[in-house]
Design a protein around this motif. Structure first.
Motif, PDB file in Angstrom:
ATOM      1  N   GLU A 125      55.709  -6.204  12.151  1.00  0.00           N
ATOM      2  CA  GLU A 125      55.924  -6.629  10.766  1.00  0.00           C
ATOM      3  C   GLU A 125      55.213  -7.945  10.467  1.00  0.00           C
ATOM      4  O   GLU A 125      54.576  -8.100   9.413  1.00  0.00           O
ATOM      5  N   LEU A 126      55.300  -8.903  11.381  1.00  0.00           N
ATOM      6  CA  LEU A 126      54.670 -10.198  11.160  1.00  0.00           C
ATOM      7  C   LEU A 126      53.157 -10.064  11.043  1.00  0.00           C
ATOM      8  O   LEU A 126      52.523 -10.705  10.187  1.00  0.00           O
ATOM      9  N   VAL A 127      52.561  -9.253  11.914  1.00  0.00           N
ATOM     10  CA  VAL A 127      51.114  -9.068  11.872  1.00  0.00           C
ATOM     11  C   VAL A 127      50.702  -8.411  10.555  1.00  0.00           C
ATOM     12  O   VAL A 127      49.726  -8.821   9.911  1.00  0.00           O
ATOM     13  N   ALA A 128      51.438  -7.394  10.143  1.00  0.00           N
ATOM     14  CA  ALA A 128      51.104  -6.707   8.900  1.00  0.00           C
ATOM     15  C   ALA A 128      51.182  -7.650   7.708  1.00  0.00           C
ATOM     16  O   ALA A 128      50.317  -7.626   6.815  1.00  0.00           O
ATOM     17  N   ARG A 129      52.183  -8.486   7.684  1.00  0.00           N
ATOM     18  CA  ARG A 129      52.318  -9.420   6.563  1.00  0.00           C
ATOM     19  C   ARG A 129      51.190 -10.444   6.562  1.00  0.00           C
ATOM     20  O   ARG A 129      50.696 -10.853   5.504  1.00  0.00           O
ATOM     21  N   GLN A 130      50.744 -10.835   7.740  1.00  0.00           N
ATOM     22  CA  GLN A 130      49.609 -11.756   7.817  1.00  0.00           C
ATOM     23  C   GLN A 130      48.339 -11.089   7.296  1.00  0.00           C
ATOM     24  O   GLN A 130      47.557 -11.689   6.540  1.00  0.00           O
ATOM     25  N   LEU A 131      48.115  -9.849   7.701  1.00  0.00           N
ATOM     26  CA  LEU A 131      46.885  -9.163   7.317  1.00  0.00           C
ATOM     27  C   LEU A 131      46.878  -8.745   5.850  1.00  0.00           C
ATOM     28  O   LEU A 131      45.807  -8.491   5.285  1.00  0.00           O
ATOM     29  N   ALA A 132      48.036  -8.679   5.242  1.00  0.00           N
ATOM     30  CA  ALA A 132      48.094  -8.366   3.810  1.00  0.00           C
ATOM     31  C   ALA A 132      47.669  -9.549   2.950  1.00  0.00           C
ATOM     32  O   ALA A 132      47.441  -9.386   1.742  1.00  0.00           O
ATOM     33  N   ASP A 133      47.535 -10.719   3.556  1.00  0.00           N
ATOM     34  CA  ASP A 133      47.102 -11.917   2.843  1.00  0.00           C
ATOM     35  C   ASP A 133      45.574 -11.998   2.916  1.00  0.00           C
ATOM     36  O   ASP A 133      45.013 -12.167   4.001  1.00  0.00           O
ATOM     37  N   PRO A 134      44.869 -11.904   1.797  1.00  0.00           N
ATOM     38  CA  PRO A 134      43.396 -11.936   1.819  1.00  0.00           C
ATOM     39  C   PRO A 134      42.835 -13.208   2.441  1.00  0.00           C
ATOM     40  O   PRO A 134      41.691 -13.209   2.915  1.00  0.00           O
ATOM     41  N   ALA A 135      43.617 -14.280   2.473  1.00  0.00           N
ATOM     42  CA  ALA A 135      43.130 -15.519   3.071  1.00  0.00           C
ATOM     43  C   ALA A 135      42.833 -15.358   4.558  1.00  0.00           C
ATOM     44  O   ALA A 135      42.001 -16.082   5.117  1.00  0.00           O
ATOM     45  N   SER A 136      43.488 -14.397   5.219  1.00  0.00           N
ATOM     46  CA  SER A 136      43.264 -14.196   6.652  1.00  0.00           C
ATOM     47  C   SER A 136      41.843 -13.744   6.936  1.00  0.00           C
ATOM     48  O   SER A 136      41.165 -14.275   7.823  1.00  0.00           O
ATOM     49  N   THR A 137      41.372 -12.755   6.194  1.00  0.00           N
ATOM     50  CA  THR A 137      40.014 -12.256   6.429  1.00  0.00           C
ATOM     51  C   THR A 137      38.960 -13.183   5.859  1.00  0.00           C
ATOM     52  O   THR A 137      37.775 -13.026   6.159  1.00  0.00           O
ATOM     53  N   ALA A 138      39.367 -14.157   5.062  1.00  0.00           N
ATOM     54  CA  ALA A 138      38.412 -15.123   4.524  1.00  0.00           C
ATOM     55  C   ALA A 138      38.007 -16.167   5.549  1.00  0.00           C
ATOM     56  O   ALA A 138      36.980 -16.832   5.395  1.00  0.00           O
ATOM     57  N   VAL A 139      38.811 -16.318   6.620  1.00  0.00           N
ATOM     58  CA  VAL A 139      38.536 -17.370   7.599  1.00  0.00           C
ATOM     59  C   VAL A 139      38.195 -16.831   8.988  1.00  0.00           C
ATOM     60  O   VAL A 139      37.824 -17.609   9.870  1.00  0.00           O
TER      61      VAL A 139
ATOM     62  N   ALA B 286      56.799  -3.821   7.129  1.00  0.00           N
ATOM     63  CA  ALA B 286      56.625  -5.007   6.300  1.00  0.00           C
ATOM     64  C   ALA B 286      56.665  -4.702   4.806  1.00  0.00           C
ATOM     65  O   ALA B 286      56.813  -5.610   3.992  1.00  0.00           O
ATOM     66  N   GLY B 287      56.491  -3.414   4.451  1.00  0.00           N
ATOM     67  CA  GLY B 287      56.431  -3.055   3.039  1.00  0.00           C
ATOM     68  C   GLY B 287      55.148  -3.511   2.385  1.00  0.00           C
ATOM     69  O   GLY B 287      55.127  -3.882   1.199  1.00  0.00           O
ATOM     70  N   VAL B 288      54.032  -3.509   3.154  1.00  0.00           N
ATOM     71  CA  VAL B 288      52.731  -3.934   2.630  1.00  0.00           C
ATOM     72  C   VAL B 288      51.670  -2.913   3.010  1.00  0.00           C
ATOM     73  O   VAL B 288      51.890  -2.047   3.866  1.00  0.00           O
ATOM     74  N   GLU B 289      50.517  -3.032   2.372  1.00  0.00           N
ATOM     75  CA  GLU B 289      49.345  -2.243   2.737  1.00  0.00           C
ATOM     76  C   GLU B 289      48.131  -3.160   2.748  1.00  0.00           C
ATOM     77  O   GLU B 289      48.079  -4.136   1.999  1.00  0.00           O
ATOM     78  N   PHE B 290      47.171  -2.843   3.592  1.00  0.00           N
ATOM     79  CA  PHE B 290      45.916  -3.595   3.620  1.00  0.00           C
ATOM     80  C   PHE B 290      44.827  -2.679   4.158  1.00  0.00           C
ATOM     81  O   PHE B 290      45.102  -1.683   4.851  1.00  0.00           O
ATOM     82  N   ALA B 291      43.609  -2.997   3.815  1.00  0.00           N
ATOM     83  CA  ALA B 291      42.466  -2.198   4.270  1.00  0.00           C
ATOM     84  C   ALA B 291      42.173  -2.492   5.740  1.00  0.00           C
ATOM     85  O   ALA B 291      42.342  -3.611   6.210  1.00  0.00           O
TER      86      ALA B 291
END
Length: 333
Positions: free
Chosen positions: A20-34, A53-58
């Motif tokens: 869950e923690l990893v998914a929530r981190q990856l759902a934040d676009p700031a992660s892939t920006a850095v 986590a109740g999120v989705e990300f590419a």
């Protein structure tokens, strides 16, 4: 220009809050920006993490797209899925498979830093890990002559250790002049990687009252003070030895950026009091920096979406900082 650091993420013990923690981190676009992100696991684990986590990300299996890349860990998934909220051999095997893959990628030069979500030591030992902890196991897998020491990181303070996971009866004999100097220099490098240009390090005494001029032991006179003098000769702004019952008051009030302790609980008690839900553990001294939140698998809140992400976010940012420094050093050669 220096490229982004490549950060490998593992989802930790599948029985805990790590996915869950990893998914929530990856759902934040700031992660892939850095950072360029590698996710070590499998597709089913990733889908379950997003559901937790109740999120989705590419994500993708292709390299160099700017989207997190999934790399299979080669582990064996149990037919009925992983049991949650308790230690299991299957969960330990899975977590170790992901970590092994991340470490092998670092040996191949494909990873600048690793972040692992919380592990459960009982699961790891059920899975056959014979070392005392995961850091000693990292040394075994890397097998490159580097050795790990644990650093604990808060936004406002970093602690390092001269000795770590050993019996308290062994501590005095394990402390050496050379080890104090080595760990002091490592602590300074980590502080500089965090953007502190002139880090100030306080060094703990071993004995009560800093030995009181030898009345309670001579480690401060014979080993610690001479090692501090050597650190100073090498350009490290180190001071001490200070009694451990007061040094963290000075650090809390801004007197030090880092504290070098002599044994495990000397620093852990202070760090967890100052910021249990913000702390990061880093395996320093290895050929690749490895970071994780300082808290555990939190079986009691699995599936509730109530786990705090603060420590994991800090672990990720710490890995980005030290990974970027390592990449920049290589690219400057």
């Amino acid at each position: 220009m220096t490229s982004h650091p490549r950060i490998a993420l593992t989802l930790g013990d599948p029985a805990g809050v790590g996915p869950e923690l990893v998914a929530r981190q990856l759902a934040d676009p700031a992660s892939t920006a850095v950072a360029d992100i590698l996710i070590i696991g499998d597709e089913q684990e990733l889908l379950e993490a997003m559901a937790d986590a109740g999120v989705e990300f590419a994500w993708t299996r292709e390299r160099g797209t700017g989207v997190p890349q999934l790399i299979d860990n080669g582990g064996t998934r149990p037919p009925g899925g992983f049991v949650r909220k308790q230690p299991t051999r299957e969960g330990g095997l899975w977590a170790m498979a992901s970590l092994r893959t991340a470490l092998e990628l670092s040996k191949a030069g494909d990873v600048d830093a690793i972040v692992f979500a919380p592990l459960n030591k009982s699961s790891l030992h059920l899975a056959g890990m014979t070392e005392n902890d995961e850091m000693a196991w990292f040394e075994t897998v890397l097998d490159d002559g580097t050795s790990a020491t644990e650093l604990n990181i808060l936004p406002e303070l970093v602690t390092g250790r001269v000795t770590s996971h050993c019996s308290i009866s062994e501590v005095a004999d394990l402390i050496t002049y050379d080890l104090i100097v080595e760990r002091g220099e490592l602590l300074e490098r980590v502080l500089r990687a965090r953007g502190i240009d002139e880090p100030r390090i306080g060094v703990c005494a071993l004995n009560p009252h800093a030995g009181e001029s030898g009345k309670f032991g001579r480690h401060e006179i014979d080993l610690i003070a001479p090692a501090i003098a050597e650190l100073q000769r090498r350009g490290v702004d180190a001071a001490g030895p200070f009694p451990s019952d007061t040094i963290f008051l000075k650090a809390r009030d801004g007197g030090f950026d880092g504290v070098l302790t002599m044994y495990h609980d000397q620093g852990q008690i202070a760090v967890k009091l100052l910021g249990f839900d913000r702390g990061v553990t880093m395996a320093g001294g290895l050929s690749v920096p490895v970071c994780t939140p300082a808290h555990g698998t939190a079986f009691d809140v699995v599936g509730t979406r109530s786990a705090s992400t603060g420590a994991y976010e800090h672990a990720f940012r710490t890995a980005v900082d030290v990974g970027a420094q390592a990449r920049a050093a290589r690219e400057s050669i």
